[in-house]
Design a protein around this motif. Structure first.
Motif, PDB file in Angstrom:
ATOM      1  N   PRO A   2     -13.570   0.366  38.785  1.00  0.00           N
ATOM      2  CA  PRO A   2     -12.372  -0.469  38.802  1.00  0.00           C
ATOM      3  C   PRO A   2     -11.284   0.156  39.663  1.00  0.00           C
ATOM      4  O   PRO A   2     -11.041   1.347  39.612  1.00  0.00           O
ATOM      5  CB  PRO A   2     -11.934  -0.498  37.325  1.00  0.00           C
ATOM      6  CG  PRO A   2     -13.117  -0.046  36.544  1.00  0.00           C
ATOM      7  CD  PRO A   2     -13.929   0.813  37.460  1.00  0.00           C
ATOM      8  N   GLY A   3     -10.622  -0.662  40.465  1.00  0.00           N
ATOM      9  CA  GLY A   3      -9.498  -0.188  41.279  1.00  0.00           C
ATOM     10  C   GLY A   3      -9.906   0.645  42.473  1.00  0.00           C
ATOM     11  O   GLY A   3      -9.068   1.345  43.039  1.00  0.00           O
ATOM     12  N   ALA A  42       0.699   0.009  40.681  1.00  0.00           N
ATOM     13  CA  ALA A  42      -0.557  -0.683  40.430  1.00  0.00           C
ATOM     14  C   ALA A  42      -1.594   0.286  39.862  1.00  0.00           C
ATOM     15  O   ALA A  42      -2.383  -0.081  38.984  1.00  0.00           O
ATOM     16  CB  ALA A  42      -1.070  -1.323  41.712  1.00  0.00           C
ATOM     17  N   LEU A  43      -1.569   1.510  40.322  1.00  0.00           N
ATOM     18  CA  LEU A  43      -2.496   2.525  39.817  1.00  0.00           C
ATOM     19  C   LEU A  43      -2.236   2.802  38.341  1.00  0.00           C
ATOM     20  O   LEU A  43      -3.170   2.975  37.564  1.00  0.00           O
ATOM     21  CB  LEU A  43      -2.343   3.803  40.644  1.00  0.00           C
ATOM     22  CG  LEU A  43      -3.226   4.981  40.267  1.00  0.00           C
ATOM     23  CD1 LEU A  43      -4.676   4.640  40.526  1.00  0.00           C
ATOM     24  CD2 LEU A  43      -2.827   6.205  41.066  1.00  0.00           C
ATOM     25  N   THR A  45      -1.220   0.767  36.108  1.00  0.00           N
ATOM     26  CA  THR A  45      -1.723  -0.315  35.260  1.00  0.00           C
ATOM     27  C   THR A  45      -3.238  -0.268  35.123  1.00  0.00           C
ATOM     28  O   THR A  45      -3.783  -0.772  34.150  1.00  0.00           O
ATOM     29  CB  THR A  45      -1.316  -1.702  35.807  1.00  0.00           C
ATOM     30  OG1 THR A  45      -1.889  -1.874  37.091  1.00  0.00           O
ATOM     31  CG2 THR A  45       0.190  -1.846  35.857  1.00  0.00           C
ATOM     32  N   THR A  46      -3.930   0.367  36.075  1.00  0.00           N
ATOM     33  CA  THR A  46      -5.386   0.462  35.999  1.00  0.00           C
ATOM     34  C   THR A  46      -5.854   1.861  35.614  1.00  0.00           C
ATOM     35  O   THR A  46      -7.057   2.113  35.560  1.00  0.00           O
ATOM     36  CB  THR A  46      -6.035   0.093  37.349  1.00  0.00           C
ATOM     37  OG1 THR A  46      -5.594   1.017  38.337  1.00  0.00           O
ATOM     38  CG2 THR A  46      -5.711  -1.323  37.746  1.00  0.00           C
ATOM     39  N   GLN A  49      -8.656   2.554  33.090  1.00  0.00           N
ATOM     40  CA  GLN A  49     -10.024   2.272  33.515  1.00  0.00           C
ATOM     41  C   GLN A  49     -10.458   3.186  34.663  1.00  0.00           C
ATOM     42  O   GLN A  49     -11.571   3.075  35.153  1.00  0.00           O
ATOM     43  CB  GLN A  49     -10.119   0.817  33.992  1.00  0.00           C
ATOM     44  CG  GLN A  49      -9.650  -0.187  32.989  1.00  0.00           C
ATOM     45  CD  GLN A  49      -9.516  -1.565  33.638  1.00  0.00           C
ATOM     46  OE1 GLN A  49      -9.905  -1.779  34.771  1.00  0.00           O
ATOM     47  NE2 GLN A  49      -8.960  -2.499  32.888  1.00  0.00           N
ATOM     48  N   ALA A  50      -9.568   4.044  35.099  1.00  0.00           N
ATOM     49  CA  ALA A  50      -9.810   4.827  36.310  1.00  0.00           C
ATOM     50  C   ALA A  50     -10.839   5.924  36.088  1.00  0.00           C
ATOM     51  O   ALA A  50     -10.983   6.455  35.002  1.00  0.00           O
ATOM     52  CB  ALA A  50      -8.507   5.454  36.786  1.00  0.00           C
TER      53      ALA A  50
END
Length: 116
Positions: A2-3, A42-43, A45-46, A49-50
């Protein structure tokens, strides 16, 4: 992962920032700042899941740029201090007479003497 695109864009931005820092392109740094803030937001918010390894791969790039930014700040500050000393007429260089009295080599008025 993800991302993944987000991490690639941030890595590319950190590389562009590095190039701007080592080439003295301060105007480019200002433009990259807004983009970096957007990508980091943006990072965040993810981040849940990183992939931790991917995040850790960005750290050395960010730290390298942070060190260069600090050096840039110190250099600009030193230049500003030098200009202030010149503007205020503080002696940058001086000489001593036979009695040990210091004499500045610049005029106290702070004006620069120009000669043809």
């Amino acid at each position: 992962m993800p991302g993944g695109d987000l991490y690639n864009r941030l890595r590319d931005l950190l590389e562009r920032e590095h190039q701007a820092l080592i080439s003295g392109q301060i105007d480019t740094l200002a433009r990259l700042c807004a983009e970096k803030e957007r990508l980091i937001g943006a990072l965040q918010t993810t981040a849940a899941q990183a992939d931790l390894g991917t995040l850790q791969a960005l750290r050395p790039l960010a730290e390298r740029n942070a060190h260069l930014l600090q050096a840039l700040r110190r250099g600009v500050s030193a230049a500003r201090e030098s200009l202030d000393r010149i503007r205020n007429g503080s002696p940058l260089f001086g000489t001593y007479d036979s009695k040990g009295t210091s004499t500045p080599l610049v005029h106290r008025s702070g004006a620069v003497e120009r000669r043809a």
